[in-house]
Design a protein around this motif. Structure first.
Motif, PDB file in Angstrom:
ATOM      1  N   VAL A   8       0.868  -1.181   0.000  1.00 32.48           N
ATOM      2  CA  VAL A   8       0.000   0.000   0.000  1.00 32.48           C
ATOM      3  C   VAL A   8       0.903   1.228   0.000  1.00 32.48           C
ATOM      4  O   VAL A   8       1.645   1.457   0.952  1.00 32.48           O
ATOM      5  CB  VAL A   8      -0.916   0.012   1.242  1.00 32.48           C
ATOM      6  N   VAL A   9       0.893   2.006  -1.085  1.00 29.44           N
ATOM      7  CA  VAL A   9       1.786   3.165  -1.196  1.00 29.44           C
ATOM      8  C   VAL A   9       0.981   4.427  -1.523  1.00 29.44           C
ATOM      9  O   VAL A   9      -0.178   4.359  -1.921  1.00 29.44           O
ATOM     10  CB  VAL A   9       2.879   2.950  -2.274  1.00 29.44           C
ATOM     11  N   GLY A  10       1.634   5.562  -1.359  1.00 29.10           N
ATOM     12  CA  GLY A  10       0.988   6.843  -1.636  1.00 29.10           C
ATOM     13  C   GLY A  10       1.635   7.938  -0.808  1.00 29.10           C
ATOM     14  O   GLY A  10       2.399   7.645   0.124  1.00 29.10           O
ATOM     15  N   ARG A  11       1.321   9.194  -1.117  1.00 30.57           N
ATOM     16  CA  ARG A  11       1.926  10.279  -0.361  1.00 30.57           C
ATOM     17  C   ARG A  11       1.353  10.319   1.062  1.00 30.57           C
ATOM     18  O   ARG A  11       0.340   9.660   1.338  1.00 30.57           O
ATOM     19  CB  ARG A  11       1.735  11.614  -1.085  1.00 30.57           C
ATOM     20  N   PRO A  12       1.968  11.080   1.970  1.00 31.15           N
ATOM     21  CA  PRO A  12       1.490  11.101   3.367  1.00 31.15           C
ATOM     22  C   PRO A  12       0.052  11.604   3.488  1.00 31.15           C
ATOM     23  O   PRO A  12      -0.397  12.458   2.720  1.00 31.15           O
ATOM     24  CB  PRO A  12       2.463  12.073   4.055  1.00 31.15           C
ATOM     25  N   ASN A  13      -0.643  11.033   4.467  1.00 29.67           N
ATOM     26  CA  ASN A  13      -1.957  11.518   4.905  1.00 29.67           C
ATOM     27  C   ASN A  13      -3.081  11.355   3.885  1.00 29.67           C
ATOM     28  O   ASN A  13      -4.020  12.143   3.861  1.00 29.67           O
ATOM     29  CB  ASN A  13      -1.869  12.999   5.311  1.00 29.67           C
ATOM     30  N   VAL A  14      -2.998  10.320   3.042  1.00 26.89           N
ATOM     31  CA  VAL A  14      -4.113  10.037   2.135  1.00 26.89           C
ATOM     32  C   VAL A  14      -5.016   8.934   2.687  1.00 26.89           C
ATOM     33  O   VAL A  14      -6.016   8.576   2.073  1.00 26.89           O
ATOM     34  CB  VAL A  14      -3.620   9.631   0.715  1.00 26.89           C
ATOM     35  N   GLY A  15      -4.641   8.378   3.857  1.00 28.30           N
ATOM     36  CA  GLY A  15      -5.469   7.347   4.495  1.00 28.30           C
ATOM     37  C   GLY A  15      -4.995   5.931   4.242  1.00 28.30           C
ATOM     38  O   GLY A  15      -5.774   4.978   4.326  1.00 28.30           O
ATOM     39  N   GLN A 103       4.234  12.507  -9.559  1.00 26.48           N
ATOM     40  CA  GLN A 103       5.600  11.976  -9.430  1.00 26.48           C
ATOM     41  C   GLN A 103       5.575  10.510  -9.014  1.00 26.48           C
ATOM     42  O   GLN A 103       6.320   9.684  -9.550  1.00 26.48           O
ATOM     43  CB  GLN A 103       6.388  12.799  -8.408  1.00 26.48           C
ATOM     44  N   VAL A 104       4.703  10.212  -8.045  1.00 23.66           N
ATOM     45  CA  VAL A 104       4.593   8.820  -7.572  1.00 23.66           C
ATOM     46  C   VAL A 104       4.106   7.925  -8.711  1.00 23.66           C
ATOM     47  O   VAL A 104       4.624   6.821  -8.917  1.00 23.66           O
ATOM     48  CB  VAL A 104       3.649   8.715  -6.356  1.00 23.66           C
ATOM     49  N   ALA A 105       3.115   8.404  -9.476  1.00 23.29           N
ATOM     50  CA  ALA A 105       2.585   7.621 -10.605  1.00 23.29           C
ATOM     51  C   ALA A 105       3.691   7.314 -11.614  1.00 23.29           C
ATOM     52  O   ALA A 105       3.765   6.190 -12.135  1.00 23.29           O
ATOM     53  CB  ALA A 105       1.439   8.374 -11.278  1.00 23.29           C
ATOM     54  N   ASN A 106       4.561   8.292 -11.863  1.00 19.16           N
ATOM     55  CA  ASN A 106       5.680   8.078 -12.790  1.00 19.16           C
ATOM     56  C   ASN A 106       6.630   7.004 -12.274  1.00 19.16           C
ATOM     57  O   ASN A 106       7.133   6.169 -13.028  1.00 19.16           O
ATOM     58  CB  ASN A 106       6.444   9.391 -13.006  1.00 19.16           C
ATOM     59  N   ILE A 107       6.884   7.031 -10.956  1.00 14.50           N
ATOM     60  CA  ILE A 107       7.759   6.022 -10.326  1.00 14.50           C
ATOM     61  C   ILE A 107       7.123   4.639 -10.446  1.00 14.50           C
ATOM     62  O   ILE A 107       7.777   3.653 -10.800  1.00 14.50           O
ATOM     63  CB  ILE A 107       8.009   6.361  -8.839  1.00 14.50           C
ATOM     64  N   LEU A 108       5.819   4.558 -10.152  1.00 10.99           N
ATOM     65  CA  LEU A 108       5.118   3.269 -10.153  1.00 10.99           C
ATOM     66  C   LEU A 108       5.078   2.643 -11.542  1.00 10.99           C
ATOM     67  O   LEU A 108       5.204   1.427 -11.685  1.00 10.99           O
ATOM     68  CB  LEU A 108       3.698   3.430  -9.611  1.00 10.99           C
ATOM     69  N   ARG A 109       4.903   3.474 -12.565  1.00  8.83           N
ATOM     70  CA  ARG A 109       4.860   2.936 -13.934  1.00  8.83           C
ATOM     71  C   ARG A 109       6.151   2.218 -14.288  1.00  8.83           C
ATOM     72  O   ARG A 109       6.144   1.206 -14.974  1.00  8.83           O
ATOM     73  CB  ARG A 109       4.590   4.067 -14.929  1.00  8.83           C
ATOM     74  N   LYS A 112       6.767  -1.703 -13.564  1.00  7.67           N
ATOM     75  CA  LYS A 112       6.158  -2.745 -14.422  1.00  7.67           C
ATOM     76  C   LYS A 112       5.283  -3.707 -13.614  1.00  7.67           C
ATOM     77  O   LYS A 112       4.986  -4.818 -14.056  1.00  7.67           O
ATOM     78  CB  LYS A 112       7.222  -3.553 -15.184  1.00  7.67           C
ATOM     79  N   LYS A 113       4.907  -3.308 -12.388  1.00 10.26           N
ATOM     80  CA  LYS A 113       4.042  -4.149 -11.549  1.00 10.26           C
ATOM     81  C   LYS A 113       2.578  -3.755 -11.768  1.00 10.26           C
ATOM     82  O   LYS A 113       2.275  -2.605 -12.111  1.00 10.26           O
ATOM     83  CB  LYS A 113       4.392  -3.939 -10.063  1.00 10.26           C
ATOM     84  N   PRO A 114       1.643  -4.697 -11.523  1.00 12.35           N
ATOM     85  CA  PRO A 114       0.224  -4.332 -11.589  1.00 12.35           C
ATOM     86  C   PRO A 114      -0.082  -3.266 -10.529  1.00 12.35           C
ATOM     87  O   PRO A 114       0.350  -3.381  -9.384  1.00 12.35           O
ATOM     88  CB  PRO A 114      -0.503  -5.642 -11.256  1.00 12.35           C
ATOM     89  N   ILE A 115      -0.819  -2.236 -10.931  1.00  8.30           N
ATOM     90  CA  ILE A 115      -1.142  -1.137 -10.012  1.00  8.30           C
ATOM     91  C   ILE A 115      -2.655  -0.984  -9.948  1.00  8.30           C
ATOM     92  O   ILE A 115      -3.337  -0.917 -10.984  1.00  8.30           O
ATOM     93  CB  ILE A 115      -0.498   0.187 -10.487  1.00  8.30           C
ATOM     94  N   VAL A 116      -3.179  -0.941  -8.724  1.00  5.26           N
ATOM     95  CA  VAL A 116      -4.600  -0.666  -8.519  1.00  5.26           C
ATOM     96  C   VAL A 116      -4.695   0.704  -7.854  1.00  5.26           C
ATOM     97  O   VAL A 116      -4.108   0.933  -6.801  1.00  5.26           O
ATOM     98  CB  VAL A 116      -5.257  -1.755  -7.644  1.00  5.26           C
TER      99      VAL A 116
END
Length: 439
Positions: A8-15, A103-109, A112-116
């Motif tokens: 579970v990833v994402g910027r701080p304080n998104v829940g 920026q995070v989306a660019n890193i995740l792409r 090459k892993k499945p992203i939900v």
């Protein structure tokens, strides 16, 4: 098979932590409004539609930040992403798409892993439904509107997560190969033991604790039996950890234990059994794995005729919860007693997979109750009607009783001891389930 890993990833304080807790079904992560509260990855076991998986909560990602803690959290999350089978990227509908999200989306792409993509805080679908569509701009496919706080939309999101799991993750018995996880603190000789067995320098051996940073598989065959040895990164207390990459070793070890049929807990004879050893052993015990305690570097100990017995007594005191695990004293350096390991591995593996007929089980139960009657509380006696085995790995038994609250731990332990006396079960934990049944 190893359980799939979802980060579970994402910027701080998104829940993220709230979502993590909701999926895991218990309050594990600290939840606070201050950004960056979750500074370490925390893991939990979760289940959805018969899929069991390991969920990892990460610190918030802030790729451009100069803040030291935020940089550390970013490094940790990066390692979690490398390890994960599926990445659950959490964003906040109320703040909309931010530069950091981009920026995070660019890193995740690049992974090459499945992203939900989970768009959190959608507490009112009518109010926020149009705002959810804004997140298509991240270029990560369909955004899933959810409310972690209220538990809304999680089912559809998890349906999407499990779609990306490896096809064979529901298959636990892929072949007759025995998988063995070598677990223990750093620098106890795990890699040295595997190298001695294989007869080649397959795994890096170094005096520097934490040299083995990944789980490494080594295939081996002896007397027609195939084995896979899984060498895990050594685990150590958080206060001793300096490198972020080493912090992640606990997750790798947990994943290795889950994949394994047999766990070998290695203890350093020079240090004796430590608090950290007991915690590591607990991972194997809680996962119901067949286990062997291997005391390494025994050749370096000055001995008399009482030394081994004293060490065994110490193990029994410190690992009271797993008295079933046999102990072997070895030297990975000289090869002393390593040949005995394979016989022990076969025995504990077979016991972990053993099934006993209902008739034999009830014969033992009736005799046990005749010798030591079930207890009574406030005039209400415990009645055990019968016992049956429902699964293996570990052997799991259902006791049908008049009131499960009357089945105290001490009497359950008594029944367990009677079963062990009758059927062996060396090297494996035994699980009991109490079910109420009317007379």
């Amino acid at each position: 098979m190893a359980k799939p890993i979802v980060a579970v990833v994402g910027r701080p304080n998104v829940g993220k932590s709230t979502l993590f807790n909701k999926i895991a079904g218990e309050r594990i992560s600290i939840v606070e409004d201050t950004p960056g509260v979750t500074r370490d990855r925390i893991y939990a076991e979760a289940e959805w539609l018969n899929y069991k998986f390991t969920l990892i909560d990460t610190g918030g990602l802030e790729p451009e930040s100069d803040d030291v803690i935020l940089k550390q959290m970013y490094a940790q999350a990066e390692i979690a992403m490398e390890t994960a089978d599926v990445i659950l990227f959490v964003v906040d509908v109320k703040t909309g798409v931010t530069d950091t999200d981009m920026q995070v989306a660019n890193i995740l792409r690049k992974t090459k892993k499945p992203i939900v993509l989970a768009v959190n805080k959608v507490d009112d679908l009518r109010k926020y439904s149009m705002d959810v569509y804004e997140f298509y701009s991240l270029g990560l496919g369909d955004p899933w509107g959810v409310s972690a706080g209220q538990g809304l939309g999680l089912g559809d999101m998890l349906d999407e997560v499990v779609k990306h799991f490896p096809k064979d993750c529901l298959d636990n018995d892929d072949d007759d190969t025995i998988k063995i996880a070598i677990i223990g603190k750093p620098n106890v000789g795990k890699s040295s033991l595997i190298n001695k067995i294989l007869g080649e320098e397959r795994v890096i051996v170094s005096d520097i604790a934490g040299t083995t940073r990944d789980a490494i598989d080594s295939h081996y065959e002896k007397d027609g039996q195939k084995y896979i040895f899984i060498d895990t990164a050594g685990m150590r207390r958080k206060s001793k950890i300096k490198e972020n990459i080493e912090k992640y070793s606990i997750i790798r070890a947990v994943a290795a234990v889950q994949r394994a049929d047999v766990c070998i807990l290695m203890i350093n004879a020079e240090e004796g059994i430590t608090d950290q050893d007991t915690k590591i052993a607990g991972i194997a015990h809680e996962n119901g794995k067949a286990s062997i305690i291997v005391v390494n570097k025994w050749d370096l100990i000055e001995k008399d005729n009482k030394t081994m017995n004293k060490f065994i007594k110490n193990i029994e005191n410190e690992l009271k919860y797993m008295p079933y695990a046999p102990t072997l004293f070895i030297s990975a350096l000289t090869g002393q007693r390593i040949h005995k390991l394979f016989g022990m591995i076969k025995v504990v593996f077979e016991n972990n997979s053993r099934r006993i007929s209902t008739g034999l089980l009830n014969d033992v139960l009736i005799e046990a109750m005749a010798v030591n009657q079930p207890p009574a509380e406030k005039g209400r006696p415990l009645k055990i009607y019968y016992i049956t085995q429902v699964s293996v790995k570990p052997p799991t038994f259902v006791l049908f009783v008049n009131d499960s609250e009357l089945l105290h731990f001490s009497y359950k332990r008594y029944i367990e001891n009677q079963l062990r006396q009758a059927f062996g079960f060396d090297g494996t934990p035994i699980h009991f389930i109490a079910r109420n049944r009317k007379e």
